[in-house]
Design a protein around this motif. Structure first.
Motif, PDB file in Angstrom:
ATOM      1  N   GLU A 104      52.794 -11.270  82.395  1.00 26.49           N
ATOM      2  CA  GLU A 104      51.471 -11.165  83.096  1.00 26.49           C
ATOM      3  C   GLU A 104      50.409 -11.581  82.376  1.00 26.49           C
ATOM      4  O   GLU A 104      49.237 -11.286  82.041  1.00 26.49           O
ATOM      5  N   GLU A 105      50.684 -12.927  81.938  1.00 27.79           N
ATOM      6  CA  GLU A 105      49.775 -13.875  81.344  1.00 27.79           C
ATOM      7  C   GLU A 105      49.377 -13.577  79.987  1.00 27.79           C
ATOM      8  O   GLU A 105      48.354 -13.976  79.310  1.00 27.79           O
ATOM      9  N   LYS A 106      49.913 -12.378  79.316  1.00 27.30           N
ATOM     10  CA  LYS A 106      49.568 -12.138  77.975  1.00 27.30           C
ATOM     11  C   LYS A 106      50.535 -12.661  76.949  1.00 27.30           C
ATOM     12  O   LYS A 106      51.932 -12.605  76.990  1.00 27.30           O
ATOM     13  N   LEU A 107      50.105 -12.714  75.665  1.00 29.18           N
ATOM     14  CA  LEU A 107      50.927 -13.181  74.374  1.00 29.18           C
ATOM     15  C   LEU A 107      52.087 -14.262  74.867  1.00 29.18           C
ATOM     16  O   LEU A 107      53.128 -14.030  74.283  1.00 29.18           O
ATOM     17  N   LEU A 108      51.418 -15.333  75.519  1.00 27.50           N
ATOM     18  CA  LEU A 108      52.798 -16.281  75.843  1.00 27.50           C
ATOM     19  C   LEU A 108      52.940 -17.336  74.555  1.00 27.50           C
ATOM     20  O   LEU A 108      52.086 -17.640  73.913  1.00 27.50           O
ATOM     21  N   ASN A 109      54.154 -17.754  74.637  1.00 26.59           N
ATOM     22  CA  ASN A 109      54.609 -18.479  73.437  1.00 26.59           C
ATOM     23  C   ASN A 109      54.234 -19.835  74.149  1.00 26.59           C
ATOM     24  O   ASN A 109      54.822 -20.420  74.890  1.00 26.59           O
ATOM     25  N   PRO A 110      53.443 -20.787  73.157  1.00 25.67           N
ATOM     26  CA  PRO A 110      53.178 -21.955  73.711  1.00 25.67           C
ATOM     27  C   PRO A 110      54.354 -23.164  73.633  1.00 25.67           C
ATOM     28  O   PRO A 110      54.069 -24.193  74.256  1.00 25.67           O
TER      29      PRO A 110
ATOM     30  N   LEU B 194      43.562 -27.727  89.001  1.00 28.06           N
ATOM     31  CA  LEU B 194      43.602 -26.489  88.085  1.00 28.06           C
ATOM     32  C   LEU B 194      44.845 -25.511  88.615  1.00 28.06           C
ATOM     33  O   LEU B 194      44.956 -25.386  89.696  1.00 28.06           O
ATOM     34  N   THR B 195      45.567 -25.039  87.561  1.00 26.70           N
ATOM     35  CA  THR B 195      46.563 -24.368  87.904  1.00 26.70           C
ATOM     36  C   THR B 195      46.838 -23.193  86.986  1.00 26.70           C
ATOM     37  O   THR B 195      46.248 -23.120  85.979  1.00 26.70           O
ATOM     38  N   LEU B 196      47.461 -22.149  87.156  1.00 23.63           N
ATOM     39  CA  LEU B 196      47.661 -21.002  86.534  1.00 23.63           C
ATOM     40  C   LEU B 196      48.427 -21.398  85.259  1.00 23.63           C
ATOM     41  O   LEU B 196      48.320 -21.004  84.087  1.00 23.63           O
ATOM     42  N   PHE B 197      49.505 -22.382  85.567  1.00 27.93           N
ATOM     43  CA  PHE B 197      50.309 -22.985  84.579  1.00 27.93           C
ATOM     44  C   PHE B 197      49.633 -23.697  83.280  1.00 27.93           C
ATOM     45  O   PHE B 197      49.650 -23.231  82.095  1.00 27.93           O
ATOM     46  N   THR B 198      48.617 -24.489  83.762  1.00 29.51           N
ATOM     47  CA  THR B 198      47.907 -25.091  82.732  1.00 29.51           C
ATOM     48  C   THR B 198      46.616 -24.158  82.052  1.00 29.51           C
ATOM     49  O   THR B 198      46.530 -24.295  80.791  1.00 29.51           O
ATOM     50  N   ILE B 199      46.177 -23.383  82.884  1.00 30.22           N
ATOM     51  CA  ILE B 199      45.395 -22.373  82.135  1.00 30.22           C
ATOM     52  C   ILE B 199      45.824 -21.633  81.083  1.00 30.22           C
ATOM     53  O   ILE B 199      45.341 -21.425  80.100  1.00 30.22           O
ATOM     54  N   ASN B 200      47.216 -21.032  81.531  1.00 29.83           N
ATOM     55  CA  ASN B 200      47.905 -20.210  80.275  1.00 29.83           C
ATOM     56  C   ASN B 200      48.489 -21.007  79.218  1.00 29.83           C
ATOM     57  O   ASN B 200      48.633 -20.676  78.368  1.00 29.83           O
ATOM     58  N   GLY B 201      48.846 -22.268  79.748  1.00 33.14           N
ATOM     59  CA  GLY B 201      49.430 -23.037  78.745  1.00 33.14           C
ATOM     60  C   GLY B 201      48.460 -23.579  77.733  1.00 33.14           C
ATOM     61  O   GLY B 201      48.701 -23.185  76.465  1.00 33.14           O
ATOM     62  N   PHE B 202      47.293 -23.898  77.998  1.00 37.86           N
ATOM     63  CA  PHE B 202      46.363 -24.228  77.049  1.00 37.86           C
ATOM     64  C   PHE B 202      45.681 -23.136  76.300  1.00 37.86           C
ATOM     65  O   PHE B 202      45.285 -23.088  75.155  1.00 37.86           O
ATOM     66  N   ASN B 203      45.588 -21.970  77.192  1.00 39.37           N
ATOM     67  CA  ASN B 203      45.316 -20.663  76.507  1.00 39.37           C
ATOM     68  C   ASN B 203      46.043 -20.439  75.416  1.00 39.37           C
ATOM     69  O   ASN B 203      45.824 -19.793  74.177  1.00 39.37           O
ATOM     70  N   SER B 204      47.446 -20.192  75.617  1.00 43.77           N
ATOM     71  CA  SER B 204      48.659 -19.990  74.622  1.00 43.77           C
ATOM     72  C   SER B 204      48.433 -20.725  73.422  1.00 43.77           C
ATOM     73  O   SER B 204      49.035 -20.329  72.394  1.00 43.77           O
ATOM     74  N   LEU B 205      47.845 -21.918  73.539  1.00 43.74           N
ATOM     75  CA  LEU B 205      47.841 -22.867  72.392  1.00 43.74           C
ATOM     76  C   LEU B 205      46.274 -22.457  71.757  1.00 43.74           C
ATOM     77  O   LEU B 205      46.014 -23.433  70.605  1.00 43.74           O
ATOM     78  N   MET B 206      45.544 -21.732  72.292  1.00 44.68           N
ATOM     79  CA  MET B 206      44.252 -21.208  71.835  1.00 44.68           C
ATOM     80  C   MET B 206      43.355 -22.335  71.365  1.00 44.68           C
ATOM     81  O   MET B 206      42.630 -22.301  70.330  1.00 44.68           O
ATOM     82  N   ILE B 207      43.328 -23.161  72.467  1.00 47.93           N
ATOM     83  CA  ILE B 207      42.318 -24.319  72.337  1.00 47.93           C
ATOM     84  C   ILE B 207      41.258 -24.095  73.563  1.00 47.93           C
ATOM     85  O   ILE B 207      40.564 -25.301  73.846  1.00 47.93           O
ATOM     86  N   LEU B 208      41.315 -23.287  74.414  1.00 47.23           N
ATOM     87  CA  LEU B 208      40.230 -23.066  75.388  1.00 47.23           C
ATOM     88  C   LEU B 208      39.242 -22.313  74.893  1.00 47.23           C
ATOM     89  O   LEU B 208      39.192 -21.229  74.266  1.00 47.23           O
ATOM     90  N   ASP B 209      37.732 -22.985  75.014  1.00 47.73           N
ATOM     91  CA  ASP B 209      36.487 -22.563  74.844  1.00 47.73           C
ATOM     92  C   ASP B 209      36.134 -21.407  75.607  1.00 47.73           C
ATOM     93  O   ASP B 209      36.390 -21.720  76.926  1.00 47.73           O
TER      94      ASP B 209
END
Lengths: 352, 403
Positions: A104-110, B194-209
């Motif tokens: 559910e979008e949480k704690l995802l491995n990059p 924009l996609t859920l995939f890229t929003i989550n991808g970049f968010n998981s890299l912690m580089i989204l302001d």
């Protein structure tokens, strides 16, 4: 005119191509199958276990095939690295996509996200070699490898780079197979891959592979063959287009000694090939290759390996012949692949 | 001397405007397109700002004058809108004869993922679920072929996907194909939605302001994702002269290099960036002092802006030209960025202006310089350098020159 000498090859496929010098002695017969998988190498020969632990399958295969290709060519630092892939890194894409919903979008491995980008393998090779040279990736269905090839040939012609590493890569996963099955790509019953051309039903069988080539502007003692031209077209004009292509490569139609067709056993798809084998190319020895590697977007790279080996060994393996023929000298091979109702691609490869 | 290649048409759609005029107008008004996410259902909807185009797909389809209505991705729709604008701008719309010798080189990183992720949401629970119409547009080449079919190109068609440098590479490839005589002209650019995939991808890299990005600011916190498309029509000098075509400027140089440092991070000294910029300047037969403006990659991440800054320092020495990141307006449009920023560069040359870098307050400590912060009009702009740097260390630079 553009041209490029094939001075090294590294290939992983459903056949025993990775460790063979020329055409493999033994053909792998997938008895009842809809999906041909690669025979993977022992990765430790090229990759250290620690760093390869987190790599996906296609990245490992890509790295090994590329490194084997460089090893075979004697080139340490390529002048450019260009890859082509139809679907890219499917395994990682599925992993990350799946994790979005499962977690559910949480704690995802990059890591799978990073590895899902289509240029990952080209980048991984550059990283391993510390290669700062030109690097690009084409992702355009069944033209992906041909575009990488054209790019390399243009760089060579421009004098921009030499000793260019190009690769065609595609992998399959269970989910990819299932989705394509639902779309209707595969046969409804498993077949023996070597009997593919006899199966006059709809659909084909899935394949995968990774093939790298070292392209140079000069012949040397490792040269397999020379690529004279490559062309792709979305809506080709028909058989005359093929004849135009041959003449633009600087040879006559009767100088084409062998045509390798992308026949894949799909009765609707293969019609265009048989129109040629029974028509304009009736007198030209015919071969095919997808029964050995399966159907995938960058299968043209497998065909290029096959043509290279045939030209070097001056012999066409029986298993490759569509219909029996005798042949003495093989100077020029035409590779022709097309997508049902859509584009075609052509390559002309010659002995040198 | 290599053949000259000119830009004869441009098209753009982004969060700051639906065409080149509205885009330029937004920049003049210092209006960024970064704001609330209203279109993508995510747990981060209220938390992560994006630069979205506030139109639903059926509205985009109308703008795109879509002929075939069946399954089409948002990426295709955006690309088609921009490609049609560029063709119209170059007076090629419906010109079957000329389109026959025209190639298309597009770029995308998400492809049809906006639809595939909907498919996958169902498929992951049950392998028999999910609408197939959502997944058949997944691959990168699909949007290119769809656009080609809609605008009437049936010869050379290609798609590049090298992450954030993709469409800069498309433009480069188009120029090279024309110089080699393989095609006479090309529609080149890229598109990403924009996609859920890229929003989550970049968010998981912690580089989204979580706020508006601050490129080249000491307190920058990351990038804002955006969507959009940019396309250019480029033609050889021979064709331009033969047909007496109006043109904007020349694509005078380009460079592609690989950082080869890390899969996502750039080398601290910006090695790949330095090399692609240096190659571009040399290929244009220019000196670094000829560059009047750098449209930076400038994502707003800690890593990129420092590396890119260091690379500029290495290349330009004490004479860093005016520079800014327009991602402070458009967000980071991933594969489309190179083309969107190329279109912006062309507009800048046409208007003889230099764009501001929004949200800048404090210079980066390790760099001695900082970006332009207001729109500079009536400024001599002869040569613009545009940078696009992608994951995997794919670094690409384009140079546009006034003629």
């Amino acid at each position: 005119m553009l041209k490029a000498y094939i001075n090294g090859i590294g290939i992983i496929s459903p056949q025993k191509t990775f460790d063979s010098v020329g055409f493999p002695n033994e053909i792998v017969n997938f008895d009842e199958t809809l999906s041909m998988k690669c025979i993977e190498p022992v990765y430790n020969q090229f990759l250290d276990p620690m760093s390869s632990r987190r790599m996906s399958r296609i990245v490992k295969m890509g790295l090994c095939a590329a490194l084997r290709c460089l090893q075979n060519s004697g080139v340490e630092m390529p002048g450019a690295i260009i890859t082509g892939t139809g679907f890219g890194c499917i395994e990682d894409t599925e992993k990350f996509l799946g994790s979005i919903f499962t977690n559910e979008e949480k704690l995802l491995n990059p890591t799978p996200f990073i590895q899902s980008t289509h240029n990952t393998i080209g980048a991984a090779i550059a990283l391993k070699l510390k290669c700062n040279n030109y690097n690009s990736t084409y992702v355009h269905r069944s033209f992906s490898f041909e575009h990488a090839l054209l790019d390399a040939m243009m760089l060579i012609k421009d004098g921009e780079s030499n000793d260019i590493l190009i690769g065609g890569l595609d992998e399959t996963t269970p989910d990819y197979f299932t989705i394509k099955n639902r779309i209707g790509c595969w046969k409804s019953e498993p077949v023996n891959n070597l009997m593919l051309k006899e199966s006059k039903t709809k659909g084909t069988i899935s394949g995968e592979g990774v093939a790298f080539f070292l392209l140079g502007n000069k012949k040397n003692d490792k040269t397999f063959a020379v690529i004279k031209s490559v062309k792709t077209a979305l809506k080709p004009g028909g058989e005359d287009d093929i004849l135009d292509f041959i003449s633009s490569s600087g040879i006559l139609q009767n100088e084409v000694d062998l045509v390798l067709y992308g026949i894949n056993g799909d009765v609707e798809h293969d019609e265009i090939y048989y129109n040629l084998t029974n028509g304009k190319f009736k007198h030209t020895p015919t071969g095919y290759y997808k029964h050995l590697c399966g159907e995938y977007d960058t299968s043209a790279s497998f065909a290029l390996w096959l043509a290279s080996v045939i030209l070097k060994e001056q012999s066409v393996p029986e298993i490759v012949k569509l219909t029996p023929f005798d042949i003495e000298k093989i100077n020029n091979i035409l590779i022709f692949n097309h997508l049902k109702d859509n584009g075609h691609s052509l390559m002309l490869v010659s002995k040198c | 001397m290599p053949k000259k290649v000119f830009v004869t048409g441009i098209g753009i759609i982004s969060s700051i405007g639906l065409d080149q005029f509205s885009v330029f107008e937004s920049i003049k008004q210092m209006k960024s397109g970064i704001g609330k996410n209203t279109l993508i259902d995510s747990i981060y909807k209220d938390e992560i700002p994006v630069a979205e185009i506030k139109l639903k797909n059926d509205e985009l389809a109308g703008l795109a004058l879509l002929k075939k209505r069946e399954s089409v991705s948002r990426t295709t729709l955006l690309g088609l809108i921009a490609a049609r604008q560029a063709l119209k701008d170059a007076h090629l719309e419906g010109n079957g004869k000329q389109l026959r010798t025209t190639g298309i080189i597009s770029a995308t990183s998400v492809g049809g993922m906006d639809k595939s992720e909907n498919f996958y949401r169902e498929f992951i629970r049950d392998k028999n679920k999910g609408h197939l119409s959502d997944v058949i547009t997944h691959d990168c080449g699909e949007s290119t072929e769809r656009i080609a079919s809609e605008i009437g190109i049936d010869g050379y068609a290609s798609t590049i996907s090298t992450a954030c440098s993709s469409s800069a590479n498309s433009i480069m490839m188009g120029v090279r194909l024309i110089r080699q005589g393989i095609i006479e002209r090309a529609v080149v650019g890229g598109t990403d939605s924009l996609t859920l995939f890229t929003i989550n991808g970049f968010n998981s890299l912690m580089i989204l302001d979580r706020e508006q990005c601050k490129p080249f600011d000491e307190n920058r916190n990351g990038l804002n994702l955006g969507e959009g498309a940019g396309f250019l029509v480029i033609e050889s000098e021979e064709i331009v002269n033969r047909d007496n075509k109006k043109f904007y400027c020349e694509v005078s140089g380009f460079g592609n290099a690989c950082d080869a440092y890390h899969q996502t991070a750039s080398s601290p000294e910006g090695n790949g960036a330095y090399l692609s910029m240096k190659k571009a300047v040399e290929s244009a037969n220019l000196k670094t002092e000829n560059i009047d403006y750098v449209n930076a990659h400038g994502t707003g991440t800690k890593n990129n802006d420092l590396s890119e800054g260091k690379a500029m320092e290495r290349l330009f020495g004490k004479n860093i030209p005016a520079f800014s990141s327009t991602k402070s307006f458009t967000g980071h449009t991933l594969a489309a960025a190179g083309a969107i920023e190329a279109v912006l560069s062309v507009i800048a040359i046409q208007n003889q202006c230099i764009y501001p870098n929004l949200n800048f307050k404090t210079p980066v400590k390790e760099l001695g310089f900082f970006p332009v912060t207001s729109l500079l009009l009536n400024t001599r702009v002869n040569h613009i350098m545009s940078n696009s740097f992608g994951f995997g260390g794919n670094n690409s630079t384009l140079i546009f020159s006034k003629c």
